[in-house]
Design an enzyme around this catalytic site. Structure first.
Site, PDB file in Angstrom:
ATOM      1  N   TYR A 124       0.819  -1.219   0.000  1.00 14.40           N
ATOM      2  CA  TYR A 124       0.000   0.000   0.000  1.00 14.40           C
ATOM      3  C   TYR A 124       0.853   1.270   0.000  1.00 14.40           C
ATOM      4  O   TYR A 124       0.325   2.357   0.138  1.00 14.40           O
ATOM      5  CB  TYR A 124      -0.924   0.030   1.220  1.00 14.40           C
ATOM      6  N   LYS A 191       4.241 -14.116   5.313  1.00 19.05           N
ATOM      7  CA  LYS A 191       4.387 -15.206   4.340  1.00 19.05           C
ATOM      8  C   LYS A 191       5.884 -15.284   4.038  1.00 19.05           C
ATOM      9  O   LYS A 191       6.338 -15.152   2.895  1.00 19.05           O
ATOM     10  CB  LYS A 191       3.547 -14.873   3.090  1.00 19.05           C
ATOM     11  N   ASP A 224      -1.879 -17.641   5.255  1.00 20.93           N
ATOM     12  CA  ASP A 224      -2.958 -18.504   4.748  1.00 20.93           C
ATOM     13  C   ASP A 224      -3.460 -19.446   5.844  1.00 20.93           C
ATOM     14  O   ASP A 224      -4.673 -19.622   6.027  1.00 20.93           O
ATOM     15  CB  ASP A 224      -2.544 -19.261   3.478  1.00 20.93           C
ATOM     16  N   ASP A 248      -5.084  -5.492   6.720  1.00 19.48           N
ATOM     17  CA  ASP A 248      -6.335  -4.977   6.164  1.00 19.48           C
ATOM     18  C   ASP A 248      -7.354  -6.107   6.019  1.00 19.48           C
ATOM     19  O   ASP A 248      -8.498  -6.016   6.469  1.00 19.48           O
ATOM     20  CB  ASP A 248      -6.017  -4.351   4.790  1.00 19.48           C
TER      21      ASP A 248
END
Ligand code: NAD
Length: 358
Positions: A124, A191, A224, A248
């Site tokens: 972002y 991740k 995940d 987010d």
């Protein structure tokens, strides 16, 4: 002593939920001097900008603001006022408590998770290269030259930027929050198995910072796996800290776990400044109808009281809101469990004030 707080009504349903919140905050007995400040499309004509400098100055001076949502017109040419405000004031941590209140229609009971989202970088950061531009071509060439891989020529590129500085301050914030609010555990999301240099850095910093807080348990989760764990066993989580994009998504997921936008408060916090606001947007189609739920904004007000050190008033206001929800009579359409009619925004404020007086 009265607290001077910048009061930003916003637009759409903002003015209604802010007015309801102002009333319940005053009903706690804590004294406020409200410094009214307007932002958004409606001030654009008068001031030539949707975010006048005077508003930023007011928040900078008072260090605390409570804000309604603001519309970001699609394709209008001006950037999100919300993003600009967070950037101008360097509000690097977005705090979203997700807690179940008895009586809110939701899948779970006893969920109480604080999501702390990094607010300034990651995907972002806004550093993007449009497909077919000379800048994109240079980046594609550089990646090939330094052996980082072949990027297709017709690619658009958004950079995922995660710094040690940005990670450290938000992770420290999460641990400090754990201490201040007597929470037990911080879970860092990433991740890092795939993105070793960005998420990997975030994780490495999290592990380092965790060493400074032996009194707070620390763990990490791959993003995940985290989404599945949250849906299966949300009660295992306490404070969650994440880079911008995962934060987010996870904060919306957590809001969904506890009943949705009607009860999802939030704050954007920097080193010395905090702006409290509901998670939901300006829902323009419901504006000026006295219809929407003011509780997200009221609960953001509860967070503000705690931030100001008014813990007893915060507890009383939260209990009053919880009481109104539990009774189920004076709630808006989104919280109705039976066929009795819903009440309006202002009537919810009346009911909360009555509860405060009981
Ligand atoms: P939204 O949250 O405004 O509305 C989505 C739907 O959620 C509404 O149609 C309504 O059904 C429901 N809803 C929202 N708030 C509610 C409330 N208090 N009580 C009951 N129901 C409620 O999301 P959107 O439609 O995607 O966004 C509208 C505008 O708000 C956009 O311009 C967006 O950019 C802006 N926005 C601003 C902020 C902010 O100011 N922080 C945050 C999100 C979106």
């Amino acid at each position: 002593m009265a607290y001077t707080v910048t009061l930003i009504p916003g637009d759409g349903i903002g003015p209604e939920v802010i007015e309801a919140t102002r009333r319940v905050l005053e009903a706690t007995g804590v004294a406020f001097n409200w410094e009214l400040a307007h932002i958004g499309a409606e001030v654009m004509d008068k001031c030539g900008t949707p975010l006048p400098e005077s508003v930023i100055e007011s928040v900078r001076k008072n260090r605390v603001a409570i804000k309604g949502p603001v519309t970001t017109p699609v394709g209008s040419g001006f950037r999100s006022v919300n993003v600009a405000l967070r950037k101008e004031l360097d509000l690097y941590a977005c705090v979203r408590p997700c807690k179940t209140y008895y009586g809110v229609p939701s899948f779970y009971s006893d969920v109480d998770i604080i999501v702390v989202r990094e607010n300034t970088e990651d995907l972002y950061a806004g550093i993007e290269f449009e497909k077919g531009t000379p800048e994109a071509a240079r980046l594609i060439k550089l990646a090939a030259e330094v052996g980082r891989g072949i990027i297709r020529e017709d690619s658009g590129i958004s950079l995922k930027v995660i710094s040690e500085t940005g990670s450290r301050r938000v992770i420290k914030f999460a641990f400090e929050y754990a201490r201040a609010y007597k929470r037990k555990k911080v879970t860092a999301l990433h991740k890092a198995n795939i993105m070793k240099f960005s998420d990997g850095l975030f994780l490495a910093v999290a592990r380092e910072v965790a060493q400074e807080y032996p009194d707070v348990e620390f763990e990490d989760r791959i993003i995940d796996n985290m989404t599945m764990q949250l849906v299966k066993r949300p009660r295992q989580f306490d404070i969650v800290v994440a880079p911008n994009l995962y934060g987010d998504i996870i904060s919306d997921l957590c809001a969904g776990l506890v009943g949705g936008l009607g009860v999802a408060p939030g704050a954007n916090v920097g080193d010395e400044i905090a702006v409290f606001e509901p998670t939901h947007g300006s829902a323009p189609k419901y504006a000026r109808q006295n219809r929407v739920n003011p509780m997200s904004t009221m609960l953001s007000g509860v967070m503000m009281l705690r931030y100001l050190g008014e813990v007893e008033a915060a507890d009383r206001l939260e209990a009053a809101i919880a009481g109104v929800i539990a009774e189920g009579k004076n709630v808006t359409y989104d919280m109705k469990l039976d066929d009795t009619p819903a009440v309006g925004t202002a009537q919810v404020a009346n009911a909360v004030i009555k509860k405060l007086e009981e």
